[in-house]
Scaffold this motif. Structure first.
Motif, PDB file in Angstrom:
ATOM      1  N   MET A   1       0.847  -1.195   0.000  1.00 54.92           N
ATOM      2  CA  MET A   1       0.000   0.000   0.000  1.00 54.92           C
ATOM      3  C   MET A   1       0.881   1.243   0.000  1.00 54.92           C
ATOM      4  O   MET A   1       2.007   1.235   0.507  1.00 54.92           O
ATOM      5  CB  MET A   1      -0.921   0.029   1.222  1.00 54.92           C
ATOM      6  CG  MET A   1      -1.872  -1.163   1.321  1.00 54.92           C
ATOM      7  SD  MET A   1      -3.066  -0.983   2.668  1.00 54.92           S
ATOM      8  CE  MET A   1      -4.171   0.252   1.956  1.00 54.92           C
ATOM      9  N   GLN A   2       0.338   2.329  -0.548  1.00 53.56           N
ATOM     10  CA  GLN A   2       1.094   3.569  -0.665  1.00 53.56           C
ATOM     11  C   GLN A   2       0.833   4.484   0.533  1.00 53.56           C
ATOM     12  O   GLN A   2      -0.290   4.571   1.038  1.00 53.56           O
ATOM     13  CB  GLN A   2       0.735   4.284  -1.960  1.00 53.56           C
ATOM     14  CG  GLN A   2       1.126   3.525  -3.216  1.00 53.56           C
ATOM     15  CD  GLN A   2       2.622   3.258  -3.266  1.00 53.56           C
ATOM     16  OE1 GLN A   2       3.439   4.178  -3.292  1.00 53.56           O
ATOM     17  NE2 GLN A   2       2.986   1.981  -3.277  1.00 53.56           N
ATOM     18  N   LEU A   3       1.882   5.159   0.960  1.00 50.22           N
ATOM     19  CA  LEU A   3       1.780   6.083   2.084  1.00 50.22           C
ATOM     20  C   LEU A   3       0.718   7.158   1.836  1.00 50.22           C
ATOM     21  O   LEU A   3      -0.009   7.561   2.743  1.00 50.22           O
ATOM     22  CB  LEU A   3       3.149   6.729   2.330  1.00 50.22           C
ATOM     23  CG  LEU A   3       3.254   7.724   3.487  1.00 50.22           C
ATOM     24  CD1 LEU A   3       2.951   7.030   4.814  1.00 50.22           C
ATOM     25  CD2 LEU A   3       4.644   8.353   3.520  1.00 50.22           C
ATOM     26  N   SER A   4       0.613   7.587   0.593  1.00 51.75           N
ATOM     27  CA  SER A   4      -0.342   8.646   0.239  1.00 51.75           C
ATOM     28  C   SER A   4      -1.792   8.244   0.498  1.00 51.75           C
ATOM     29  O   SER A   4      -2.668   9.113   0.630  1.00 51.75           O
ATOM     30  CB  SER A   4      -0.170   9.029  -1.230  1.00 51.75           C
ATOM     31  OG  SER A   4      -0.366   7.892  -2.066  1.00 51.75           O
ATOM     32  N   GLU A   5      -2.058   6.945   0.601  1.00 52.78           N
ATOM     33  CA  GLU A   5      -3.420   6.472   0.854  1.00 52.78           C
ATOM     34  C   GLU A   5      -3.883   6.766   2.281  1.00 52.78           C
ATOM     35  O   GLU A   5      -5.067   6.587   2.601  1.00 52.78           O
ATOM     36  CB  GLU A   5      -3.505   4.972   0.586  1.00 52.78           C
ATOM     37  CG  GLU A   5      -3.251   4.577  -0.861  1.00 52.78           C
ATOM     38  CD  GLU A   5      -3.343   3.084  -1.068  1.00 52.78           C
ATOM     39  OE1 GLU A   5      -4.449   2.533  -0.875  1.00 52.78           O
ATOM     40  OE2 GLU A   5      -2.317   2.457  -1.389  1.00 52.78           O
ATOM     41  N   PHE A   6      -2.979   7.212   3.151  1.00 50.90           N
ATOM     42  CA  PHE A   6      -3.324   7.487   4.548  1.00 50.90           C
ATOM     43  C   PHE A   6      -3.168   8.969   4.884  1.00 50.90           C
ATOM     44  O   PHE A   6      -3.024   9.358   6.036  1.00 50.90           O
ATOM     45  CB  PHE A   6      -2.450   6.631   5.472  1.00 50.90           C
ATOM     46  CG  PHE A   6      -2.652   5.162   5.252  1.00 50.90           C
ATOM     47  CD1 PHE A   6      -3.671   4.480   5.908  1.00 50.90           C
ATOM     48  CD2 PHE A   6      -1.852   4.464   4.352  1.00 50.90           C
ATOM     49  CE1 PHE A   6      -3.869   3.129   5.686  1.00 50.90           C
ATOM     50  CE2 PHE A   6      -2.047   3.106   4.128  1.00 50.90           C
ATOM     51  CZ  PHE A   6      -3.061   2.440   4.797  1.00 50.90           C
ATOM     52  N   ASP A   7      -3.242   9.789   3.864  1.00 46.63           N
ATOM     53  CA  ASP A   7      -3.118  11.235   4.037  1.00 46.63           C
ATOM     54  C   ASP A   7      -4.506  11.863   4.132  1.00 46.63           C
ATOM     55  O   ASP A   7      -5.498  11.317   3.621  1.00 46.63           O
ATOM     56  CB  ASP A   7      -2.353  11.839   2.866  1.00 46.63           C
ATOM     57  CG  ASP A   7      -1.834  13.238   3.169  1.00 46.63           C
ATOM     58  OD1 ASP A   7      -1.920  13.656   4.340  1.00 46.63           O
ATOM     59  OD2 ASP A   7      -1.340  13.890   2.238  1.00 46.63           O
ATOM     60  N   ASP A 216       7.621   5.335   0.581  1.00 50.41           N
ATOM     61  CA  ASP A 216       6.370   5.481  -0.176  1.00 50.41           C
ATOM     62  C   ASP A 216       5.488   4.254  -0.060  1.00 50.41           C
ATOM     63  O   ASP A 216       4.265   4.351  -0.065  1.00 50.41           O
ATOM     64  CB  ASP A 216       6.687   5.758  -1.653  1.00 50.41           C
ATOM     65  CG  ASP A 216       7.343   7.121  -1.856  1.00 50.41           C
ATOM     66  OD1 ASP A 216       7.033   8.038  -1.075  1.00 50.41           O
ATOM     67  OD2 ASP A 216       8.161   7.254  -2.787  1.00 50.41           O
ATOM     68  N   THR A 217       6.115   3.081   0.038  1.00 49.99           N
ATOM     69  CA  THR A 217       5.384   1.828   0.187  1.00 49.99           C
ATOM     70  C   THR A 217       5.445   1.422   1.649  1.00 49.99           C
ATOM     71  O   THR A 217       6.525   1.142   2.175  1.00 49.99           O
ATOM     72  CB  THR A 217       6.003   0.726  -0.690  1.00 49.99           C
ATOM     73  OG1 THR A 217       6.026   1.172  -2.056  1.00 49.99           O
ATOM     74  CG2 THR A 217       5.204  -0.559  -0.589  1.00 49.99           C
ATOM     75  N   HIS A 297      -5.401  10.699  14.855  1.00 50.56           N
ATOM     76  CA  HIS A 297      -3.962  10.582  14.648  1.00 50.56           C
ATOM     77  C   HIS A 297      -3.444  11.388  13.460  1.00 50.56           C
ATOM     78  O   HIS A 297      -4.211  11.825  12.604  1.00 50.56           O
ATOM     79  CB  HIS A 297      -3.603   9.107  14.470  1.00 50.56           C
ATOM     80  CG  HIS A 297      -4.053   8.260  15.621  1.00 50.56           C
ATOM     81  ND1 HIS A 297      -3.532   8.378  16.884  1.00 50.56           N
ATOM     82  CD2 HIS A 297      -5.012   7.288  15.707  1.00 50.56           C
ATOM     83  CE1 HIS A 297      -4.125   7.520  17.699  1.00 50.56           C
ATOM     84  NE2 HIS A 297      -5.023   6.859  17.007  1.00 50.56           N
ATOM     85  N   LEU A 298      -2.114  11.538  13.427  1.00 49.93           N
ATOM     86  CA  LEU A 298      -1.464  12.323  12.383  1.00 49.93           C
ATOM     87  C   LEU A 298      -1.662  11.711  11.005  1.00 49.93           C
ATOM     88  O   LEU A 298      -1.698  10.489  10.871  1.00 49.93           O
ATOM     89  CB  LEU A 298       0.041  12.432  12.645  1.00 49.93           C
ATOM     90  CG  LEU A 298       0.531  13.459  13.659  1.00 49.93           C
ATOM     91  CD1 LEU A 298       0.241  13.010  15.072  1.00 49.93           C
ATOM     92  CD2 LEU A 298       2.033  13.703  13.473  1.00 49.93           C
ATOM     93  N   PRO A 299      -1.741  12.563   9.975  1.00 55.55           N
ATOM     94  CA  PRO A 299      -1.778  12.046   8.607  1.00 55.55           C
ATOM     95  C   PRO A 299      -0.533  11.211   8.308  1.00 55.55           C
ATOM     96  O   PRO A 299       0.562  11.507   8.780  1.00 55.55           O
ATOM     97  CB  PRO A 299      -1.798  13.320   7.742  1.00 55.55           C
ATOM     98  CG  PRO A 299      -2.287  14.396   8.645  1.00 55.55           C
ATOM     99  CD  PRO A 299      -1.802  14.041  10.016  1.00 55.55           C
ATOM    100  N   LYS A 300      -0.723  10.138   7.560  1.00 54.55           N
ATOM    101  CA  LYS A 300       0.369   9.284   7.085  1.00 54.55           C
ATOM    102  C   LYS A 300       1.187   8.670   8.221  1.00 54.55           C
ATOM    103  O   LYS A 300       2.356   8.334   8.035  1.00 54.55           O
ATOM    104  CB  LYS A 300       1.272  10.044   6.103  1.00 54.55           C
ATOM    105  CG  LYS A 300       0.545  10.504   4.848  1.00 54.55           C
ATOM    106  CD  LYS A 300       1.474  10.976   3.752  1.00 54.55           C
ATOM    107  CE  LYS A 300       2.092  12.302   4.018  1.00 54.55           C
ATOM    108  NZ  LYS A 300       2.829  12.837   2.853  1.00 54.55           N
ATOM    109  N   SER A 301       0.587   8.528   9.407  1.00 55.26           N
ATOM    110  CA  SER A 301       1.290   7.942  10.550  1.00 55.26           C
ATOM    111  C   SER A 301       0.982   6.451  10.662  1.00 55.26           C
ATOM    112  O   SER A 301      -0.029   5.960  10.146  1.00 55.26           O
ATOM    113  CB  SER A 301       0.873   8.646  11.845  1.00 55.26           C
ATOM    114  OG  SER A 301      -0.505   8.415  12.115  1.00 55.26           O
ATOM    115  N   THR A 302       1.848   5.726  11.369  1.00 52.99           N
ATOM    116  CA  THR A 302       1.599   4.299  11.588  1.00 52.99           C
ATOM    117  C   THR A 302       0.343   4.092  12.437  1.00 52.99           C
ATOM    118  O   THR A 302      -0.280   3.026  12.377  1.00 52.99           O
ATOM    119  CB  THR A 302       2.793   3.632  12.287  1.00 52.99           C
ATOM    120  OG1 THR A 302       3.043   4.273  13.544  1.00 52.99           O
ATOM    121  CG2 THR A 302       4.037   3.714  11.414  1.00 52.99           C
TER     122      THR A 302
END
Length: 347
Positions: A1-7, A216-217, A297-302
């Motif tokens: 999955m791409q990091l951008s999908e959790f923004d 990114d991944t 939670h923060l954007p793009k965070s675990t």
């Protein structure tokens, strides 16, 4: 999955800078992944979503006043030492700023009663320091140390205890398990009186919880390690809850990570102590957790990845967009979310 999908888009003014009073006056967004229904309540309404026989799992870690400000012995230059974890005796793993000035052998003084010497570098750019002092280290640290608030909080905290849960017991965290900050002692007493069980685990939160994901991944991301402990008593409480057909409700992502790290199998868990670097993202098969209480939670965070693994990424991002529009308060001192059950096929 791409990091951008959790923004997602978050205006800075939505980041809570100060805690709300009383603790449980914060708002509570209630998600039902099965129906995609969303309710808007307050945290003091939580009891309406609990049932006798349920078990709440709380992380009883206590935040250390881990930020020390001192001066280099030779030049008098200002230095900040952030304690991460005790290695042995008086040796601690730490972050030192400015790092370029913290060479091996450098002595840093924090007034007359405490100093440390830089002994070595760590792989991630930190330092091993050894403290020298007279008296009891914990008492000195409590006097001289400052509470290590997250980098997105710019207001000074008037009361140190407001960045602690009311049930903290085991000192060792560099950050608070913030989902638990909403509970008052009176509310916990009321919940117990309903027939809801309360169990405790420990996970000492590291600074890695604020570390951004740089790949990114997301599958390529390497999680930081954190110390955790779950007692035989708590493990047995969970097993009994499961056997009776009731829910195990994890309070916060730290409790989730502890429970899933200690799981032996589906619905199976035992008392354990150790280090975990478990990384939970969509596709993960939850073994213990049936419902979650968490913050935003923060954007793009675990952390948003973990919540997405439980409730489904599309629902989570939809809920976050709604929370922004409805002016919920975000992050450590922000509002709360209750996710009532796991999504059948989280996406």
């Amino acid at each position: 999955m791409q990091l951008s999908e959790f923004d997602y888009d978050l205006p800075e003014e939505r980041i809570a800078q100060t805690p709300i009073e009383p603790r449980n006056a914060s708002r509570l967004m209630v998600l039902d992944p099965a129906s995609w229904q969303i309710e808007h309540r307050h945290f003091y309404d939580l009891k309406e979503y609990l049932m006798p026989g349920d078990t709440l799992i709380l992380n009883d870690t206590r935040v250390m006043p881990a930020r020390l400000v001192g001066h280099r012995d030779q030049t008098g230059g200002k230095v900040e030492v952030f304690l991460l974890r005790r290695l042995d005796g008086n040796r601690w793993e730490s972050l030192v700023k400015p790092g370029k000035k913290a060479k091996d052998g450098t002595r840093i003084r924090f007034g007359a009663e405490l100093s440390c010497v830089v002994k070595a570098h760590t792989d991630f750019g930190g330092r091993i320091v050894e403290f020298e002092y007279e008296g009891i280290f914990e008492e000195i640290l409590d006097r001289l140390g400052e509470m290590p608030l997250p980098p997105y909080i710019h207001e000074k905290l008037a009361d140190k205890e407001r960045y602690q849960t009311v049930y903290n017991r085991e000192e060792g965290s560099a950050a608070a398990p913030t989902a638990g900050l909403h509970f008052t002692k009176e509310q916990l007493k009321e919940i117990r009186a309903m027939g809801v069980h309360i169990g405790f685990v420990t996970l000492h939160v590291g600074l890695g919880t604020f570390r951004p994901v740089h790949v990114d991944t997301i599958e390529e991301h390497e999680m930081h390690s954190e110390y955790y402990s779950i007692s035989d008593e708590t493990a047995q409480l969970i097993m009994n809850t499961k056997a009776a057909g009731h829910r195990v409700i994890a309070v916060g992502t730290t409790s989730i990570r502890t429970l899933e790290s200690a799981a032996d199998a589906k619905h199976g868990i035992s008392g354990k102590t150790g280090w975990t670097n478990i990384f939970i993202y969509p596709g993960y098969d939850f073994k213990i957790v049936d419902a979650i209480i968490t913050n935003f939670h923060l954007p793009k965070s675990t952390l948003i990845m973990l919540i997405s693994a439980f409730a489904g990424r599309e629902l989570v991002l939809h809920a976050y967009k709604m929370a922004v529009e409805m002016k919920y308060r975000f992050f450590s001192f922000g509002d709360a979310m209750l996710i009532r059950s796991k999504a059948a096929n989280p996406q």
